[in-house]
Every structure is written in C-alpha cells, then in structure tokens.
Motif scaffolding. Structure first.
Motif, short mmCIF file in Angstrom:
data_model
loop_
_atom_site.label_atom_id
_atom_site.label_comp_id
_atom_site.label_asym_id
_atom_site.label_seq_id
_atom_site.Cartn_x
_atom_site.Cartn_y
_atom_site.Cartn_z
N ALA A 163 -8.15 -3.01 2.16
CA ALA A 163 -9.40 -3.69 1.84
C ALA A 163 -9.21 -5.20 1.69
CB ALA A 163 -10.01 -3.11 0.58
N ILE A 208 -11.84 7.99 -7.18
CA ILE A 208 -10.61 7.37 -6.70
C ILE A 208 -10.76 6.94 -5.24
CG2 ILE A 208 -9.58 9.62 -6.16
CD1 ILE A 208 -7.48 6.78 -7.48
N ILE A 211 -7.56 -1.05 -8.06
CA ILE A 211 -8.48 -2.18 -7.90
C ILE A 211 -9.82 -1.64 -7.44
CG2 ILE A 211 -8.91 -4.36 -6.68
CD1 ILE A 211 -5.85 -4.44 -6.13
N PHE A 251 0.47 4.34 0.26
CA PHE A 251 0.17 5.45 1.18
C PHE A 251 0.77 5.23 2.56
CE2 PHE A 251 -3.20 5.29 -2.01
CZ PHE A 251 -3.03 6.54 -2.57
N PRO A 285 -4.07 4.70 5.79
CA PRO A 285 -4.41 4.51 4.38
C PRO A 285 -5.76 3.82 4.22
CG PRO A 285 -2.89 2.85 5.08
CD PRO A 285 -3.04 3.79 6.23
N ARG A 286 -6.27 3.95 3.01
CA ARG A 286 -7.57 3.33 2.75
C ARG A 286 -7.41 2.02 2.02
NH1 ARG A 286 -7.98 7.01 -2.44
NH2 ARG A 286 -5.90 7.77 -2.18
N ALA A 287 -6.18 1.55 1.87
CA ALA A 287 -5.95 0.41 0.99
C ALA A 287 -6.11 -0.93 1.68
CB ALA A 287 -4.57 0.49 0.36
N ASP A 299 0.87 -1.17 0.00
CA ASP A 299 0.00 0.00 0.00
C ASP A 299 0.91 1.22 0.00
OD1 ASP A 299 -1.40 2.22 0.72
OD2 ASP A 299 -2.25 1.36 2.54
N VAL A 358 -8.84 0.73 -4.37
CA VAL A 358 -7.69 0.24 -3.62
C VAL A 358 -6.48 0.42 -4.53
CG1 VAL A 358 -6.57 -1.80 -2.63
CG2 VAL A 358 -9.03 -1.43 -2.30
N ILE A 359 -5.44 1.04 -3.99
CA ILE A 359 -4.24 1.27 -4.78
C ILE A 359 -3.10 0.45 -4.19
CG2 ILE A 359 -2.56 3.02 -5.54
CD1 ILE A 359 -5.30 3.51 -6.74
N LEU A 360 -2.41 -0.28 -5.04
CA LEU A 360 -1.23 -1.02 -4.61
C LEU A 360 -0.10 -0.71 -5.58
CD1 LEU A 360 -2.89 -4.51 -3.90
CD2 LEU A 360 -2.09 -2.88 -2.18
#
Lengths: 162, 100
Positions: free
Chosen positions: B91, A93, A121, A70, B87-89, A68, A97-99
């Motif tokens: 998931a 956005i 994603i 962030f 972070p919001r990731a 991740d 989900v950003i990877l």
C-alpha cells in the motif's frame, strides 16, 4: 505540513527529504523501547525493494528497515482481537498493512525479521501500532535468506496457484 | 516491591480499574486473570522485553548493504517458481524518494 500535502524532514541517511503526508505513519504508543517517538516516514527506494525504510521524523538519525513479511512467509498468520484492531481504527485484518522490522547483522546474509512484534498500519488514516503477538510459533528472529520452515511457507494448495 | 499473599479466586486491584485475579495454582504455575480497560496493553514481560531488545538492535542500521541484499533476494525469487499469493502490503508503493 505544506499545502501540497508534503513535508520536509531532516534525516541523517538521506539528507533533507520531502515526503508525502500520506507516507507518514503515526504511532500513539511508539515502537517498544522508543516510546517518545510517534511519527515515522515510509521511504521506499525501488533499488532497495523489498526493503523499506521507516525513518523517524522526530529524530533524524533514527531509522529502521522493514519488509512485507508475507513476501517471505506466505503462511504468516495474525489472529488479532477486535480491540487490537480498534487501536488503529480497523475492523478487519484484511484492511491492514503489516510490516515487520528487520535486523541486518554483520553478516548481512544472516538478516532476520521480527514476526512476534509486527507493525499494523491502517492505510486509511495512517495510524500504526507495534503488536506483541501471543502466538508462540513466531519469535523475534526469523531468517529471511534461509530456508523457510514449512509452517510459514503457506499451504500447499495455495502454492499451486489460482 | 509490595508483596501480597493471595489464594485462588482472590484478587488485587491496581488503580481504579485493573483487577488481577488468581485463577489457578498448580505447582510452579500460577494462572492469572487480568481485567483492564482496552487502552492498557498487557504482555508477558519476557516477550515484551525481547521485542524491545530487537527494536533496539534494528534501529540505526548500517545499511549500505541493502541494495546488494535486494539483489540477492531478487535472484532467489527468480529461481523459485513463485506462485505464492501476492501480498496485500504494497500500500506504500513507488512514492519513493531517492537518497539525496
């Protein structure tokens, strides 16, 4: 897929795994350089957090390590066009989900991640895509274990806390 | 390779629906405009190739170091007074599988 919503996959690193359907992402276009491969399982081992595995379902020996971004670069910003979001059926956005993909070189302390080509994603349908950002601030090798440049460290007023 | 001469404001058309227009020419710089359907992605080639190369370098990692790297990171985070926004990731959380 079985009725329980899981699927058995063969992998080189982890042997045979049972993964939840909800942990399988679908990339219509594949990753750049790997166009024929569309399905990847997300494998998160708590002992290895924050590193996450992206394991190809179609090719047992193919896997990537992702993070991740962030967590490392709170100031990372993606400005995407609506049509880029639409490719994974997203409108904003904020829902994504950003990877980002990690490279672990011989000296693992030199580990880098690629902020120019992040994965987006849609967690609602698990559609994913590798983006190519136009933003020249980001390149393919950002060090994870070295000092973070100020522009990626987040705005000071954010860092003071809420 | 097909080579065509074009002036400013002239175009070429590729297939039925990709139109490339010369917008401006200044010295060595040529500004192109591309009109194409949404499903066609258009990138600067060097960036596209850099990402391709990076994906290749990232594939099939020797990752026995991953756990120790995770520890190094945990130590680093513990040191810094971390008030960053979370972070919001996350998931794809702990539905994890241990290596077998």
């Amino acid at each position: 897929m079985s009725e329980s919503g899981t699927m058995k996959i063969r992998t080189l690193r982890f042997g045979e795994l049972e993964v939840a359907e909800s942990d399988i992402i679908l990339m219509d276009e594949g990753l750049l350089g790997f166009p024929g491969l569309h399905k990847y399982a997300i494998i998160a081992d708590p002992d290895q957090a924050p590193f996450i595995w992206l394991q190809s379902i179609e090719e047992p020996d193919l896997a990537f390590v992702v993070v991740d971004p962030f967590l490392f670069f709170p100031g990372y910003q993606l400005s995407l066009k609506p049509q880029e979001l639409q490719t994974v059926n997203l409108e904003s956005i904020e829902q994504a989900v950003i990877l980002t993909i990690v490279v672990i070189p011989l000296n693992p302390m030199d580990i880098t991640t690629n902020l120019r080509g992040p994965l987006i994603i849609n967690p609602a349908n698990n559609k994913a895509r590798q983006l190519v950002l136009l933003d020249e601030r980001y390149h393919t090798k950002h060090f994870l274990l070295r000092d973070i440049p100020p522009e990626l460290a987040g705005k000071p007023e954010e860092a003071v806390g809420e | 390779m097909l080579v065509l001469s074009r002036k400013r404001d002239e175009s070429i058309i590729v297939g039925d629906n990709v139109v490339i227009t010369i917008i401006d020419i200044k010295g060595e710089h040529v500004k192109l405009g591309v009109d194409a359907p949404k499903y066609i992605s258009i990138h600067r080639k060097e960036v596209y190739e850099a990402i391709q190369a990076e994906n290749l370098a990232a594939s099939r990692p020797e990752a026995q170091n991953l756990e120790s790297l995770a520890k190094v990171l945990a130590a680093k985070t513990a040191q810094s007074d971390d008030t960053r926004p979370k972070p919001r990731a996350a998931a794809f959380p702990a539905r994890s599988k241990q290596p077998q």
